[in-house]
Design a protein around this motif. Sequence first.
Motif, mmCIF file in Angstrom:
data_model
loop_
_atom_site.group_PDB
_atom_site.id
_atom_site.type_symbol
_atom_site.label_atom_id
_atom_site.label_comp_id
_atom_site.label_asym_id
_atom_site.label_seq_id
_atom_site.Cartn_x
_atom_site.Cartn_y
_atom_site.Cartn_z
ATOM 1 N N LEU A 279 0.723 -1.263 -0.001
ATOM 2 C CA LEU A 279 -0.028 -0.120 0.063
ATOM 3 C C LEU A 279 0.930 1.284 0.095
ATOM 4 N N GLN A 280 1.945 1.330 0.944
ATOM 5 C CA GLN A 280 2.692 2.183 0.852
ATOM 6 C C GLN A 280 3.351 2.694 -0.383
ATOM 7 N N VAL A 281 3.859 1.817 -1.058
ATOM 8 C CA VAL A 281 4.807 1.984 -1.925
ATOM 9 C C VAL A 281 3.959 2.382 -3.429
ATOM 10 N N ALA A 282 2.827 1.835 -3.386
ATOM 11 C CA ALA A 282 1.834 1.881 -4.423
ATOM 12 C C ALA A 282 1.121 3.202 -4.416
ATOM 13 N N MET A 283 0.679 3.827 -3.453
ATOM 14 C CA MET A 283 0.438 5.271 -3.087
ATOM 15 C C MET A 283 1.392 6.335 -3.619
ATOM 16 N N ALA A 284 2.654 5.884 -2.892
ATOM 17 C CA ALA A 284 3.820 6.917 -3.210
ATOM 18 C C ALA A 284 4.201 6.799 -4.650
ATOM 19 N N SER A 285 4.052 5.875 -5.563
ATOM 20 C CA SER A 285 4.390 5.856 -6.845
ATOM 21 C C SER A 285 2.964 6.289 -7.787
ATOM 22 N N GLY A 286 1.885 6.721 -7.154
ATOM 23 C CA GLY A 286 0.683 6.878 -7.917
ATOM 24 C C GLY A 286 0.035 5.888 -8.491
ATOM 25 N N ALA A 287 0.327 4.405 -8.265
ATOM 26 C CA ALA A 287 -0.330 3.663 -8.775
ATOM 27 C C ALA A 287 -1.802 3.192 -8.086
ATOM 28 N N LEU A 288 -1.919 3.466 -6.880
ATOM 29 C CA LEU A 288 -3.107 3.317 -5.891
ATOM 30 C C LEU A 288 -3.599 4.740 -5.599
ATOM 31 N N LEU A 289 -4.806 5.180 -5.852
ATOM 32 C CA LEU A 289 -5.326 6.468 -5.787
ATOM 33 C C LEU A 289 -6.260 6.556 -4.654
ATOM 34 N N CYS A 290 -5.946 6.879 -3.245
ATOM 35 C CA CYS A 290 -6.984 6.750 -2.529
ATOM 36 C C CYS A 290 -6.750 8.066 -1.276
ATOM 37 N N THR A 291 -7.449 8.293 -0.585
ATOM 38 C CA THR A 291 -7.330 9.303 0.491
ATOM 39 C C THR A 291 -6.770 8.426 1.654
ATOM 40 N N ARG A 292 -6.200 9.227 2.667
ATOM 41 C CA ARG A 292 -5.788 8.583 4.060
ATOM 42 C C ARG A 292 -7.324 7.888 4.925
ATOM 43 N N ASP A 293 -8.221 8.845 4.652
ATOM 44 C CA ASP A 293 -9.726 8.285 5.414
ATOM 45 C C ASP A 293 -10.200 6.990 4.765
ATOM 46 N N ASP A 294 -10.018 6.997 3.290
ATOM 47 C CA ASP A 294 -10.114 5.785 2.604
ATOM 48 C C ASP A 294 -9.548 4.615 3.336
ATOM 49 N N LEU A 295 -8.213 4.571 3.400
ATOM 50 C CA LEU A 295 -7.447 3.687 3.679
ATOM 51 C C LEU A 295 -7.650 3.261 5.209
ATOM 52 N N ARG A 296 -8.062 4.353 6.242
ATOM 53 C CA ARG A 296 -8.399 3.975 7.636
ATOM 54 C C ARG A 296 -9.461 3.359 7.779
ATOM 55 N N THR A 297 -10.610 3.679 6.890
ATOM 56 C CA THR A 297 -11.780 3.098 6.797
ATOM 57 C C THR A 297 -11.555 1.496 6.654
ATOM 58 N N LEU A 298 -10.765 1.472 5.323
ATOM 59 C CA LEU A 298 -10.750 0.049 4.963
ATOM 60 C C LEU A 298 -10.103 -1.010 5.907
ATOM 61 N N CYS A 299 -9.022 -0.466 6.545
ATOM 62 C CA CYS A 299 -7.920 -1.330 7.258
ATOM 63 C C CYS A 299 -8.588 -1.097 8.972
ATOM 64 N N SER A 300 -9.676 -0.510 9.189
ATOM 65 C CA SER A 300 -10.013 -0.396 10.528
ATOM 66 C C SER A 300 -10.228 -1.727 11.333
ATOM 67 N N ARG A 301 -10.632 -2.951 10.619
ATOM 68 C CA ARG A 301 -11.149 -4.195 11.114
ATOM 69 C C ARG A 301 -9.922 -5.138 11.160
ATOM 70 N N LEU A 302 -8.876 -4.742 10.756
ATOM 71 C CA LEU A 302 -7.876 -5.748 10.712
ATOM 72 C C LEU A 302 -7.066 -5.697 11.972
ATOM 73 N N PRO A 303 -6.360 -6.752 12.354
ATOM 74 C CA PRO A 303 -5.597 -7.023 13.579
ATOM 75 C C PRO A 303 -4.665 -5.830 13.667
ATOM 76 N N HIS A 304 -4.162 -5.257 14.770
ATOM 77 C CA HIS A 304 -3.300 -4.334 14.872
ATOM 78 C C HIS A 304 -1.978 -4.822 14.279
ATOM 79 N N ASN A 305 -1.331 -3.872 13.629
ATOM 80 C CA ASN A 305 0.084 -4.219 12.844
ATOM 81 C C ASN A 305 0.742 -2.732 12.899
ATOM 82 N N ASN A 306 1.936 -2.698 13.554
ATOM 83 C CA ASN A 306 2.551 -1.432 13.804
ATOM 84 C C ASN A 306 3.102 -0.872 12.384
ATOM 85 N N LEU A 307 3.600 -1.626 11.382
ATOM 86 C CA LEU A 307 3.965 -0.766 10.060
ATOM 87 C C LEU A 307 2.767 -0.438 9.379
#
Length: 372
Positions: A279-307
């Motif tokens: 996700l990080q590299v895809a967003m940095a390169s412009g391959a993945l177009l989304c906002t931080r809020d979209d990403l937060r909502t998407l991953c909100s139910r996943l187990p905690h992960n520091n990275l």
Amino acid sequence: MCNYFQEQTKDSVRQSIFSSLFSPQGNKADDSRMSLLGKLVSMAVAVCRIPVLECAASWLQRTPVVYCVRLAKALVDDYCCLVPGSIQTLKQIFSASPRFCCQFITSVTALYDLSSDDLIPPMDLLEMIVTWIFEDPRLILITFLNTPIAANLPIGFLELTPLVGLIRWCVKAPLAYKRRKKPPLSNGHVSNKVTKDPAVGMDRDSHLLYSKLHLSVLQVLMTLQLHLTEKNLYGRLGLVLFDHMVPLVEEINRLADELNPLNASQEIELSLDRLAQALQVAMASGALLCTRDDLRTLCSRLPHNNLLQLVISGPVQQSPHAALPPGFYPHIHTPPLGYGAVPAHPAAHPALPTHPGHTFISGVTFPFRPIR
């Protein structure tokens, strides 16, 4: 038929006839067409008939994905299942027709989505694809780099690149292989003893291959910013669609819930680490177009992960409609996910001098640093 396509000198005629013979018509004859096409392409692989492979590559690009996976399955059966060792013949077409190899990888990743044990790619197939991509990561961009891009990509067809499918492989692999149950003994019980099971070794080797593949995918993603800019598509075309990340995250969450009783903490951590990196590299390169809020909502139910927490909270490209220069990160002033805004502390010691605030300099960019 194979000789005819080989001897036909005009590519336009060859492509037109190939399309007329094998394009699905939505009738009962489609099964016969697909059976004949599978035999033709399989023979072209065996005798290295490049014109037929090039026609098949074009066919895969303009045919609905449901038929593409049928052709991929036929080739996998012929070269990975029926005759041991025949995968070497399929592996050699890498230099003969890279365009066909790119489309074949895209079809295979659509076929084997790791949703069940039967849909985990065979070991020989996995090793071949990883070898192809590791030798030349640009292989998976051939279709994208050599195809005029339409404003709206057709729905129900293969993607321009196999990036989404390869990301799915790398991210789901630790959980999918952990899901595999140990073989039961004759008395119906499962053995807990450490045995020299060849399947265990295969899984260990496959995990090494997925790690190698993950590295190659990240390297390809890092090059996309330049390619998208050259095509004037930076910020306009997402090669890793956000809509495709949604089911992937849902599958990871489901597998994590399913495997949690089996003490799969290491596998879950590895899976989420790979997801965060992609996700990080895809967003940095412009391959993945989304906002931080979209990403937060998407991953909100996943187990905690520091990275993953850092990726969600860090600088992420904003709206895809914003005209941002390549490599530019908007300044982030919101607190990290899971931490509320800290109110200003009342001055308990008014006599003490206050520290000077940091001067905000507009226009300063945040250089991207790849995750090691």
